[in-house]
Design a protein around this motif. Structure first.
Motif, PDB file in Angstrom:
ATOM      1  N   ASN A  64      48.924  35.651  26.837  1.00  0.00           N
ATOM      2  CA  ASN A  64      48.804  37.100  26.767  1.00  0.00           C
ATOM      3  C   ASN A  64      47.782  37.505  25.719  1.00  0.00           C
ATOM      4  OD1 ASN A  64      49.123  39.793  26.848  1.00  0.00           O
ATOM      5  ND2 ASN A  64      51.337  39.776  26.651  1.00  0.00           N
ATOM      6  N   ASN A  65      46.565  37.107  25.964  1.00  0.00           N
ATOM      7  CA  ASN A  65      45.479  37.402  25.034  1.00  0.00           C
ATOM      8  C   ASN A  65      44.212  37.428  25.851  1.00  0.00           C
ATOM      9  OD1 ASN A  65      43.098  36.506  23.483  1.00  0.00           O
ATOM     10  ND2 ASN A  65      44.507  36.570  21.757  1.00  0.00           N
ATOM     11  N   ALA A  66      43.566  38.559  25.861  1.00  0.00           N
ATOM     12  CA  ALA A  66      42.426  38.747  26.764  1.00  0.00           C
ATOM     13  C   ALA A  66      41.323  37.727  26.498  1.00  0.00           C
ATOM     14  CB  ALA A  66      41.882  40.163  26.606  1.00  0.00           C
TER      15      ALA A  66
ATOM     16  N   PRO B  42      48.351  38.450  40.301  1.00  0.00           N
ATOM     17  CA  PRO B  42      47.069  39.053  40.686  1.00  0.00           C
ATOM     18  C   PRO B  42      45.991  38.752  39.659  1.00  0.00           C
ATOM     19  CG  PRO B  42      48.857  40.627  40.942  1.00  0.00           C
ATOM     20  CD  PRO B  42      49.413  39.452  40.199  1.00  0.00           C
ATOM     21  N   SER B  43      46.382  38.718  38.395  1.00  0.00           N
ATOM     22  CA  SER B  43      45.397  38.504  37.336  1.00  0.00           C
ATOM     23  C   SER B  43      46.093  37.913  36.126  1.00  0.00           C
ATOM     24  CB  SER B  43      44.740  39.836  36.972  1.00  0.00           C
ATOM     25  OG  SER B  43      44.187  39.764  35.679  1.00  0.00           O
ATOM     26  N   ILE B  44      45.471  36.927  35.512  1.00  0.00           N
ATOM     27  CA  ILE B  44      46.063  36.366  34.289  1.00  0.00           C
ATOM     28  C   ILE B  44      45.849  37.315  33.139  1.00  0.00           C
ATOM     29  CG2 ILE B  44      45.978  34.438  32.667  1.00  0.00           C
ATOM     30  CD1 ILE B  44      45.113  32.647  34.754  1.00  0.00           C
ATOM     31  N   ASN B  45      44.696  37.972  33.177  1.00  0.00           N
ATOM     32  CA  ASN B  45      44.308  38.825  32.067  1.00  0.00           C
ATOM     33  C   ASN B  45      44.948  40.198  32.191  1.00  0.00           C
ATOM     34  OD1 ASN B  45      43.121  40.064  29.968  1.00  0.00           O
ATOM     35  ND2 ASN B  45      41.025  39.479  30.501  1.00  0.00           N
ATOM     36  N   ASN B  46      46.252  40.212  32.149  1.00  0.00           N
ATOM     37  CA  ASN B  46      46.989  41.459  32.292  1.00  0.00           C
ATOM     38  C   ASN B  46      48.302  41.253  31.557  1.00  0.00           C
ATOM     39  OD1 ASN B  46      49.221  43.026  33.505  1.00  0.00           O
ATOM     40  ND2 ASN B  46      47.595  43.918  34.749  1.00  0.00           N
TER      41      ASN B  46
ATOM     42  N   ASP C 115      53.446  38.761  30.611  1.00  0.00           N
ATOM     43  CA  ASP C 115      54.829  38.834  30.134  1.00  0.00           C
ATOM     44  C   ASP C 115      55.788  38.207  31.143  1.00  0.00           C
ATOM     45  OD1 ASP C 115      54.379  39.961  27.697  1.00  0.00           O
ATOM     46  OD2 ASP C 115      54.825  42.017  28.312  1.00  0.00           O
ATOM     47  N   THR C 116      55.553  38.478  32.406  1.00  0.00           N
ATOM     48  CA  THR C 116      56.410  37.892  33.429  1.00  0.00           C
ATOM     49  C   THR C 116      56.289  36.365  33.407  1.00  0.00           C
ATOM     50  OG1 THR C 116      56.270  39.828  34.871  1.00  0.00           O
ATOM     51  CG2 THR C 116      56.849  37.749  35.907  1.00  0.00           C
ATOM     52  N   VAL C 117      55.073  35.885  33.286  1.00  0.00           N
ATOM     53  CA  VAL C 117      54.864  34.435  33.224  1.00  0.00           C
ATOM     54  C   VAL C 117      55.576  33.861  32.000  1.00  0.00           C
ATOM     55  CG1 VAL C 117      53.148  32.623  32.892  1.00  0.00           C
ATOM     56  CG2 VAL C 117      52.692  34.498  34.482  1.00  0.00           C
ATOM     57  N   ARG C 118      55.520  34.613  30.903  1.00  0.00           N
ATOM     58  CA  ARG C 118      56.178  34.192  29.689  1.00  0.00           C
ATOM     59  C   ARG C 118      57.686  34.056  29.904  1.00  0.00           C
ATOM     60  NH1 ARG C 118      57.307  33.741  24.602  1.00  0.00           N
ATOM     61  NH2 ARG C 118      55.526  33.263  23.324  1.00  0.00           N
ATOM     62  N   GLY C 119      58.268  35.056  30.524  1.00  0.00           N
ATOM     63  CA  GLY C 119      59.698  35.004  30.800  1.00  0.00           C
ATOM     64  C   GLY C 119      60.046  33.824  31.684  1.00  0.00           C
ATOM     65  N   LEU C 120      59.211  33.581  32.648  1.00  0.00           N
ATOM     66  CA  LEU C 120      59.413  32.453  33.569  1.00  0.00           C
ATOM     67  C   LEU C 120      59.336  31.121  32.818  1.00  0.00           C
ATOM     68  CD1 LEU C 120      57.397  33.216  36.805  1.00  0.00           C
ATOM     69  CD2 LEU C 120      59.631  32.131  36.711  1.00  0.00           C
ATOM     70  N   THR C 121      58.263  30.962  32.081  1.00  0.00           N
ATOM     71  CA  THR C 121      58.040  29.711  31.364  1.00  0.00           C
ATOM     72  C   THR C 121      59.217  29.414  30.438  1.00  0.00           C
ATOM     73  OG1 THR C 121      55.709  30.309  31.346  1.00  0.00           O
ATOM     74  CG2 THR C 121      56.367  28.474  29.961  1.00  0.00           C
ATOM     75  N   ASP C 122      59.587  30.421  29.667  1.00  0.00           N
ATOM     76  CA  ASP C 122      60.680  30.216  28.716  1.00  0.00           C
ATOM     77  C   ASP C 122      61.963  29.811  29.434  1.00  0.00           C
ATOM     78  OD1 ASP C 122      58.982  30.832  26.716  1.00  0.00           O
ATOM     79  OD2 ASP C 122      59.799  32.811  26.284  1.00  0.00           O
TER      80      ASP C 122
ATOM     81  N   ILE D  71      55.046  24.988  35.002  1.00  0.00           N
ATOM     82  CA  ILE D  71      54.518  26.100  35.794  1.00  0.00           C
ATOM     83  C   ILE D  71      53.125  25.759  36.316  1.00  0.00           C
ATOM     84  CG2 ILE D  71      53.689  28.463  35.680  1.00  0.00           C
ATOM     85  CD1 ILE D  71      56.371  28.967  35.271  1.00  0.00           C
ATOM     86  N   LEU D  72      52.943  25.984  37.584  1.00  0.00           N
ATOM     87  CA  LEU D  72      51.609  25.876  38.199  1.00  0.00           C
ATOM     88  C   LEU D  72      51.147  27.297  38.429  1.00  0.00           C
ATOM     89  CD1 LEU D  72      51.352  23.322  41.133  1.00  0.00           C
ATOM     90  CD2 LEU D  72      49.882  23.553  39.141  1.00  0.00           C
ATOM     91  N   LEU D  73      50.204  27.742  37.604  1.00  0.00           N
ATOM     92  CA  LEU D  73      49.831  29.155  37.646  1.00  0.00           C
ATOM     93  C   LEU D  73      48.496  29.356  38.346  1.00  0.00           C
ATOM     94  CD1 LEU D  73      50.581  32.002  36.596  1.00  0.00           C
ATOM     95  CD2 LEU D  73      49.244  31.489  34.563  1.00  0.00           C
ATOM     96  N   GLY D  74      48.435  30.372  39.180  1.00  0.00           N
ATOM     97  CA  GLY D  74      47.173  30.702  39.825  1.00  0.00           C
ATOM     98  C   GLY D  74      47.021  32.199  39.940  1.00  0.00           C
ATOM     99  N   SER D  75      45.792  32.675  39.861  1.00  0.00           N
ATOM    100  CA  SER D  75      45.591  34.109  40.004  1.00  0.00           C
ATOM    101  C   SER D  75      44.834  34.399  41.290  1.00  0.00           C
ATOM    102  CB  SER D  75      44.837  34.674  38.801  1.00  0.00           C
ATOM    103  OG  SER D  75      43.520  34.211  38.789  1.00  0.00           O
ATOM    104  N   THR D  76      45.247  35.472  41.938  1.00  0.00           N
ATOM    105  CA  THR D  76      44.722  35.800  43.258  1.00  0.00           C
ATOM    106  C   THR D  76      43.582  36.810  43.196  1.00  0.00           C
ATOM    107  OG1 THR D  76      46.199  37.676  43.576  1.00  0.00           O
ATOM    108  CG2 THR D  76      47.050  35.513  44.181  1.00  0.00           C
ATOM    109  N   ASP D  77      43.345  37.383  42.027  1.00  0.00           N
ATOM    110  CA  ASP D  77      42.343  38.449  41.927  1.00  0.00           C
ATOM    111  C   ASP D  77      42.630  39.589  42.898  1.00  0.00           C
ATOM    112  OD1 ASP D  77      40.811  37.313  39.905  1.00  0.00           O
ATOM    113  OD2 ASP D  77      39.813  35.993  41.338  1.00  0.00           O
ATOM    114  N   TYR D  78      43.892  39.889  43.091  1.00  0.00           N
ATOM    115  CA  TYR D  78      44.289  41.001  43.954  1.00  0.00           C
ATOM    116  C   TYR D  78      43.771  40.817  45.376  1.00  0.00           C
ATOM    117  CZ  TYR D  78      45.361  43.362  39.540  1.00  0.00           C
ATOM    118  OH  TYR D  78      45.860  43.691  38.304  1.00  0.00           O
TER     119      TYR D  78
END
Lengths: 329, 329
Positions: free
Chosen positions: A67-69, B64-68, B73-80, B89-96
């Motif tokens: 969470n850091n741009a 949709p975007s990592i830089n948000n 925060d949602t990813v954080r809750g998930l990871t924790d 976690i296998l994370l990917g962003s779709t760019d909307y």
DNA sequence: GCGGTTTATGTTATCGATAACAACGCCTGT
DNA sequence: ACAGGCGTTGTTATCGATAACATAAACCGC
């Protein structure tokens, strides 16, 4: 895969080849095979592929915080540069904690990544040992460690801040404070603070206006709180350099709430060139370390290493850009 | 592993068990085995383990975007919530982009994740088909689709915005504009806009002050530009609801540059409860959809599903919180 | 002291794709 | 006509851990 092969009337090996873009299968046959696979609902199993081929198609990446741009931009540059090759990013955040970093690295190495990208140049002894012994190409970023593990793509946090100090001094300001970077966990923040102290001394100025902002990630709120303390204890301060744009913006809001003119009475600067700095009123002077480019160049380097074009440890220095805006005019 | 077994004087199977935390190996022996492994520099191979055990220890997540900050925060809750179980976690962003989402999902399914978390409830036909056929537990988040693929943990974007419209109307404001959500790609943004329109109509008001902000991610800058257009074309507007806090802050800065008083002449509201909204001057009214909680509850749900405690599709509705702050007083 | 249970360890076959090698057909040049 | 080369396909063994089963040792109550 065997099922697909049977239906398509070929051997499993040919199906396997049809799924590799480069392998030699006649175009017509590949199309037929992929059609059969789609119809049967076959989903390729990367795990088995990875085991046999001893390639993972993973690139592991650790960042202090998702969470850091700034770090997100670096990840973005990495992802964009690697996805063309079908490399998947394994992302983990360390929460600015070297023990957590060690745990993450250990986890990641079990997946046999093609390369591993670490944010920062300071690690636990065991983490370093694991990385060195792994044989996996290592890229340290966002820093310029003196004794890197492998490759380095970063910049000097201290030198960047020195540029900002020089700017303020050239404007005739001498009572300059630094906000943040007081906690060792955030080694980049600490480097910026040390750079500030060294730069002040180089100008023959006292570096005694150091305001703590607590452990990272430094929030806007903490920037505001720190500014409140600064205004209370050292009201004659003329300029403040903050460890990041986020804390700088927080500091700015505190000034606004107290009616302290920025840049009239206090000049402000941040670090990182976050969007907030360009949009806020006044816009914030800051330092752009080109995080996206760090990611992009790291991706390019990794491809060079994997293709054997780069065989020696690379050391790439990014030169951050000083952006002077309304907050320090 | 065979080497470790030889040195430790046990069978490979025992070494394997020593690396599983739950398996039955005498404590003394486990310690001895792990010590040998550490000394030999043995690194467990998850790939082989995954293949044989038919478990991946992966949870795939698309955002949709990592830089948000909200999605982060949602990813954080998930990871924790998942890391205690050793799930990666296998994370990917779709760019909307639904096509990109489909590509990502296809990639992810090849890794045989234990579960897959998708942000949003709208997908390409093929993406949906792939997910349904995969047999992998699916959780759609940040939305409440009418025909979910599997589990859902989300909220009604439309209802949340309605609450904000109600608030403004109760304050006696009627000339209310909505900024953003004009592009179909950002389905959540579009839902907020539709919710705005419906709420205005419910109050017997015209919903004709719709300002486009372009494709997501909507930046602060774009919020400022949109506000400039709004002020130019409909200067009698009394209130503006923005698709996010970021665009709302941008809109606020535009007002500040033009000397338009907020909330004096225009009341403002955003969406998402980003930190900027709490810190800015004036603080922004906004809607908190509890992104961290979405992640945490998704993690809990996934564990329930994996342990067989949850066997039917869950539908969990989060109720966002309306935060009235200085910008709309 | 003995069946019965639990705990700790070993043996064998296997997960699903593919590297390495072999082979076949087809073309080309001489 | 035939050696040599390329493009395409098939066969076999294998990547490294572990599920499933077998077994040996330890424990336990009556």
């Amino acid at each position: 895969m065997a099922d697909v092969a049977r239906v398509a009337g070929v051997s499993p090996m040919t199906v396997s080849r049809a799924f590799k873009l480069d392998a030699s299968v006649s175009a017509a046959r590949r199309e037929a095979i992929l059609a059969v696979a789609e119809e049967l609902g076959y989903v390729f199993d990367s795990t088995a592929s990875n085991l046999r081929s001893q390639k993972s198609d993973f690139v592991a990446v650790t960042v202090p915080s998702i969470n850091n741009a700034n770090f997100a931009d670096t990840v973005r540059g990495l992802t964009d540069g690697l996805k063309a090759r079908g490399l998947q990013i394994l992302l983990g955040s360390t929460d600015y904690d070297m023990a957590e970093e060690e745990r993450l690295v250990e986890q990641f190495l079990r997946r046999r990544p093609e390369a591993i990208v670490i944010t920062g140049g300071k690690h636990s002894d065991r983490c370093r040992r694991l990385l060195e012994a792994s044989g996996v190409p290592v890229v340290e970023t966002w820093d310029l460690p003196e004794a890197p593990i492998g490759h380095v793509i970063g910049f000097s946090n201290a030198a960047a801040v020195r540029g900002m100090v020089d700017h303020f001094v050239a404007k005739g300001l001498t009572r300059i404070a630094f906000l943040g970077g007081d906690v060792g966990q955030d080694t980049r923040g600490a480097d910026r603070r040390l750079g500030f102290i060294a730069a002040m001394h180089a100008h023959g100025l006292a570096a005694d206006r150091l305001i703590a902002a607590g452990p990272p990630p430094i929030s806007m709120r903490e920037g505001a709180d720190a500014m409140a303390r600064l205004l209370a204890t050292m009201p004659d301060t003329e300029a403040v350099i903050c460890v990041s744009d986020l804390s700088a913006f927080g500091a700015l809001t505190e000034c606004q709430r107290r009616g302290v003119a920025v840049p009239g009475r206090i000049s402000l600067a941040g670090f990182g060139d976050y969007e907030i700095g360009a949009v806020s009123v006044p816009a914030l002077s800051t330092i752009n370390p080109f995080p996206r480019q760090i990611g992009a160049r790291t991706a390019a380097l990794i491809l060079d290493v994997l293709d054997g074009r780069q065989t020696t440890p690379a050391r790439i220095e990014i030169v951050p850009n000083l952006l002077i805006r309304e907050s320090s005019v």
